[in-house]
Scaffold this active site. Structure first.
Site, PDB file in Angstrom:
ATOM      1  N   ASN A   1       0.825  -1.208   0.000  1.00 33.48           N
ATOM      2  CA  ASN A   1       0.000   0.000   0.000  1.00 33.48           C
ATOM      3  C   ASN A   1       0.863   1.263   0.000  1.00 33.48           C
ATOM      4  O   ASN A   1       0.372   2.340   0.294  1.00 33.48           O
ATOM      5  CB  ASN A   1      -0.913   0.027   1.229  1.00 33.48           C
ATOM      6  CG  ASN A   1      -1.830  -1.179   1.274  1.00 33.48           C
ATOM      7  OD1 ASN A   1      -2.393  -1.572   0.256  1.00 33.48           O
ATOM      8  ND2 ASN A   1      -1.984  -1.760   2.445  1.00 33.48           N
TER       9      ASN A   1
ATOM     10  N   HIS B   1     -14.471  -2.211   5.542  1.00 29.92           N
ATOM     11  CA  HIS B   1     -13.321  -2.908   6.133  1.00 29.92           C
ATOM     12  C   HIS B   1     -13.659  -3.605   7.458  1.00 29.92           C
ATOM     13  O   HIS B   1     -14.531  -3.145   8.202  1.00 29.92           O
ATOM     14  CB  HIS B   1     -12.233  -1.853   6.378  1.00 29.92           C
ATOM     15  CG  HIS B   1     -10.889  -2.390   6.716  1.00 29.92           C
ATOM     16  ND1 HIS B   1     -10.419  -2.444   8.006  1.00 29.92           N
ATOM     17  CD2 HIS B   1      -9.898  -2.887   5.934  1.00 29.92           C
ATOM     18  CE1 HIS B   1      -9.195  -2.943   8.002  1.00 29.92           C
ATOM     19  NE2 HIS B   1      -8.847  -3.211   6.761  1.00 29.92           N
TER      20      HIS B   1
ATOM     21  N   GLU C   1     -16.366   3.614   3.021  1.00 27.30           N
ATOM     22  CA  GLU C   1     -14.993   3.939   2.636  1.00 27.30           C
ATOM     23  C   GLU C   1     -15.088   4.889   1.451  1.00 27.30           C
ATOM     24  O   GLU C   1     -16.098   4.909   0.750  1.00 27.30           O
ATOM     25  CB  GLU C   1     -14.231   2.669   2.233  1.00 27.30           C
ATOM     26  CG  GLU C   1     -14.059   1.694   3.392  1.00 27.30           C
ATOM     27  CD  GLU C   1     -13.297   0.416   3.015  1.00 27.30           C
ATOM     28  OE1 GLU C   1     -12.469   0.441   2.094  1.00 27.30           O
ATOM     29  OE2 GLU C   1     -13.547  -0.606   3.666  1.00 27.30           O
TER      30      GLU C   1
ATOM     31  N   SER D   1     -11.110  -0.884  -0.338  1.00 24.15           N
ATOM     32  CA  SER D   1      -9.818  -1.568  -0.351  1.00 24.15           C
ATOM     33  C   SER D   1      -9.814  -2.824  -1.216  1.00 24.15           C
ATOM     34  O   SER D   1      -8.787  -3.163  -1.776  1.00 24.15           O
ATOM     35  CB  SER D   1      -9.388  -1.903   1.074  1.00 24.15           C
ATOM     36  OG  SER D   1     -10.405  -2.589   1.758  1.00 24.15           O
TER      37      SER D   1
ATOM     38  N   ASP E   1     -14.116   6.514   5.698  1.00 23.58           N
ATOM     39  CA  ASP E   1     -12.783   5.958   5.915  1.00 23.58           C
ATOM     40  C   ASP E   1     -11.970   6.216   4.656  1.00 23.58           C
ATOM     41  O   ASP E   1     -12.265   5.661   3.592  1.00 23.58           O
ATOM     42  CB  ASP E   1     -12.935   4.459   6.202  1.00 23.58           C
ATOM     43  CG  ASP E   1     -11.597   3.744   6.420  1.00 23.58           C
ATOM     44  OD1 ASP E   1     -10.579   4.232   5.895  1.00 23.58           O
ATOM     45  OD2 ASP E   1     -11.589   2.690   7.082  1.00 23.58           O
TER      46      ASP E   1
ATOM     47  N   HIS F   1      -7.475   4.460   1.866  1.00 24.79           N
ATOM     48  CA  HIS F   1      -6.827   4.284   0.557  1.00 24.79           C
ATOM     49  C   HIS F   1      -6.900   5.543  -0.312  1.00 24.79           C
ATOM     50  O   HIS F   1      -6.484   5.517  -1.463  1.00 24.79           O
ATOM     51  CB  HIS F   1      -7.448   3.099  -0.187  1.00 24.79           C
ATOM     52  CG  HIS F   1      -7.154   1.796   0.473  1.00 24.79           C
ATOM     53  ND1 HIS F   1      -5.981   1.100   0.270  1.00 24.79           N
ATOM     54  CD2 HIS F   1      -7.847   1.075   1.385  1.00 24.79           C
ATOM     55  CE1 HIS F   1      -5.980   0.002   0.999  1.00 24.79           C
ATOM     56  NE2 HIS F   1      -7.114  -0.033   1.691  1.00 24.79           N
TER      57      HIS F   1
ATOM     58  N   LYS G   1      -0.616   3.873   4.656  1.00 22.74           N
ATOM     59  CA  LYS G   1      -0.688   3.467   3.251  1.00 22.74           C
ATOM     60  C   LYS G   1       0.065   4.478   2.380  1.00 22.74           C
ATOM     61  O   LYS G   1       1.276   4.495   2.423  1.00 22.74           O
ATOM     62  CB  LYS G   1      -2.135   3.232   2.877  1.00 22.74           C
ATOM     63  CG  LYS G   1      -2.562   1.917   3.546  1.00 22.74           C
ATOM     64  CD  LYS G   1      -4.010   1.606   3.601  1.00 22.74           C
ATOM     65  CE  LYS G   1      -4.159   0.232   4.264  1.00 22.74           C
ATOM     66  NZ  LYS G   1      -5.402   0.059   4.975  1.00 22.74           N
TER      67      LYS G   1
HETATM   68  C1  LIG Z   1      -5.868  -0.612   6.184  1.00 20.14           C
HETATM   69  C2  LIG Z   1      -7.207  -0.156   6.518  1.00 20.14           C
HETATM   70  C3  LIG Z   1      -7.556   0.151   7.848  1.00 20.14           C
HETATM   71  C4  LIG Z   1      -6.651  -0.149   9.000  1.00 20.14           C
HETATM   72  O1  LIG Z   1      -5.593   0.753   9.080  1.00 20.14           O
HETATM   73  P1  LIG Z   1      -4.265   0.319   9.844  1.00 20.14           P
HETATM   74  O2  LIG Z   1      -3.562   1.594  10.089  1.00 20.14           O
HETATM   75  O3  LIG Z   1      -3.529  -0.607   8.937  1.00 20.14           O
HETATM   76  O4  LIG Z   1      -4.689  -0.362  11.114  1.00 20.14           O
HETATM   77  C5  LIG Z   1      -8.807   0.683   8.078  1.00 20.14           C
HETATM   78  N1  LIG Z   1      -9.689   0.890   7.085  1.00 20.14           N
HETATM   79  C6  LIG Z   1      -9.391   0.572   5.802  1.00 20.14           C
HETATM   80  C7  LIG Z   1     -10.404   0.814   4.737  1.00 20.14           C
HETATM   81  C8  LIG Z   1      -8.153   0.025   5.488  1.00 20.14           C
HETATM   82  O5  LIG Z   1      -7.874  -0.306   4.235  1.00 20.14           O
END
Ligand SMILES: *Cc1c(COP(=O)(O)O)cnc(C)c1O
Length: 384
Positions: A44, A130, A174, A178, A203, A206, A237
């Site tokens: 990522n 997620h 999101e 992801s 969220d 990404h 990421k």
């Molecule tokens: C990776 C991810 C998370 C978690 O984040 P981390 O910092 O790796 O714990 C949360 N939400 C989504 C959509 C993700 O892709």
């Protein structure tokens, strides 16, 4: 315990046992395992910032000045001015009044959702959200309605039927998914939020660092930052570091500091991580060509694969190639590996049954030249 053997044997017999792959190191888009080297399509590190000299220098300098560990949670003695400087920078970056840093995206999501909602409330969540969002919802005890992925008619129908039965409600999505690499119609979602008087959380794990004029995410790109109650995202990421943030109102921040258990009961992120995070936001501002070339190259790969007849979906730097069958997915992943490409199969329970896929993450290191070789390798692997 009997359940351990039962569980492992079931995973083994259905070929779904997860295993770790320790690399010796990663550099410039390659992943190294002892004497083997692959072009990495699974990371990522979208903007290639994890190895950026400015991030590394900032982290080293912070360790030398402030030490390796942070010694306590933020509410005890772990809080540094540096944390506050980062929060001010995030708030400005995301166009919000305030921001709060979390130790990881997982901790942010479980903590925030379980602080905002409780038994007797209702949450409307995209079916593909997620695992950390799902876990937060379970912890909250709120009633959950999952709407079909990006299907706002379905959400509208659920809201119409259920919203009136509950006092407090939350819609969660999101902004770049992801596993499907696509995005919701955010403006319409905000419309539904207003129509049905709900709270809204997005969220941007990404999307942070990649989308929007300033690179802060999809909420910025669509001019909706001030219409969303909770904008969460990560440093782990595209920003090449570690940790997460929430951008929100000052009152919301105050509430989370007082209420959110994953914030309160965990040791503060160390200065090195915070310093690297500060630097990463500056680099996103200073080097917009990184995200520009990332998005150009992602479209290039997606379009070429479509031309070759592959079933690719999404509209971002995440390019899922849907295969369906488990064995064929594993087979293709192995064939790609034999050709020097690291692209792991994504299978249930991470995604729904029958939708096994290879998920290619394009990063700043994947030039058109590398992508052409990759397409060639994939076509050959697919023909055998
Ligand atoms: C990776 C991810 C998370 C978690 O984040 P981390 O910092 O790796 O714990 C949360 N939400 C989504 C959509 C993700 O892709």
């Amino acid at each position: 315990m009997e359940r351990i053997e039962e569980f492992l044997q079931e995973r083994e017999s259905s070929n779904l046992l997860r295993v770790l792959h320790p690399a010796t190191h990663r550099k410039d888009g390659f992943i190294y395992f002892k004497d083997k080297k692959y072009i990495d399509f699974s990371s990522n590190d979208y903007l290639g910032l994890s190895q950026h000299p400015r991030l590394k220098e900032a982290a080293i300098k912070a360790i030398e000045e402030l030490g390796a560990g942070s010694t306590a949670s933020r509410l005890l003695s772990g809080d540094l001015e540096l944390h506050h400087r980062l929060e001010e920078k995030i708030a400005e970056f995301k166009g919000r009044e305030a921001a709060l840093v979390f130790n990881s995206g997982y901790q942010a999501n479980i903590g925030i959702i379980s602080s905002l909602c409780a038994r007797g409330d209702v949450i409307f969540s995209d079916r593909l959200n997620h695992a950390s969002i799902i876990d937060g919802i379970i912890m909250s005890g709120a009633k959950l309605f999952r709407f079909r992925h990006n299907d706002l008619e379905h959400l509208d129908a659920l809201l119409k039927r259920e919203r009136g039965k509950f006092k407090t409600s939350l819609i969660i999505t999101e902004t770049i998914f992801s596993m499907d690499g696509d995005r919701p119609a955010l403006a319409e979602l905000v419309g539904l939020r207003e129509k049905y008087d709900c709270n809204m959380m997005v969220d941007e794990a990404h999307a942070t660092g990649i989308f929007g004029k300033n690179g802060s995410g999809v909420a910025e790109e669509e001019g909706l930052s001030d219409k969303i109650d909770i904008i969460m995202g990560t440093f782990s990421k595209a920003l090449g570091s570690f940790g997460a943030y929430v951008a929100c109102s000052s009152r919301m921040k105050q509430y989370l500091i007082n209420k959110c258990r994953s914030f309160i009961y965990s040791t503060a992120l160390p200065s090195s991580v915070i310093a690297a995070n500060l630097e990463s936001i500056d680099i996103v501002k200073d080097e917009p060509q990184r995200r520009k070339s990332l998005l150009e190259n992602s479209s290039y790969l997606r379009e070429r694969l479509k031309e070759k007849g592959f079933n690719v979906i999404g509209s971002s730097q995440i390019i899922p190639l849907i295969i369906g069958e488990d064995n064929k997915t594993i087979y293709l992943s192995n064939e790609l590996k034999a050709r020097g490409f690291w692209a792991l199969p994504i299978r249930p329970p991470t995604i729904p049954e029958g939708e096994s896929r290879l998920r290619f993450s394009v990063t700043y290191h994947h030039t058109k030249d590398i992508l052409d070789k990759f397409i060639d390798g994939l076509c050959k692997a697919n023909r055998i």
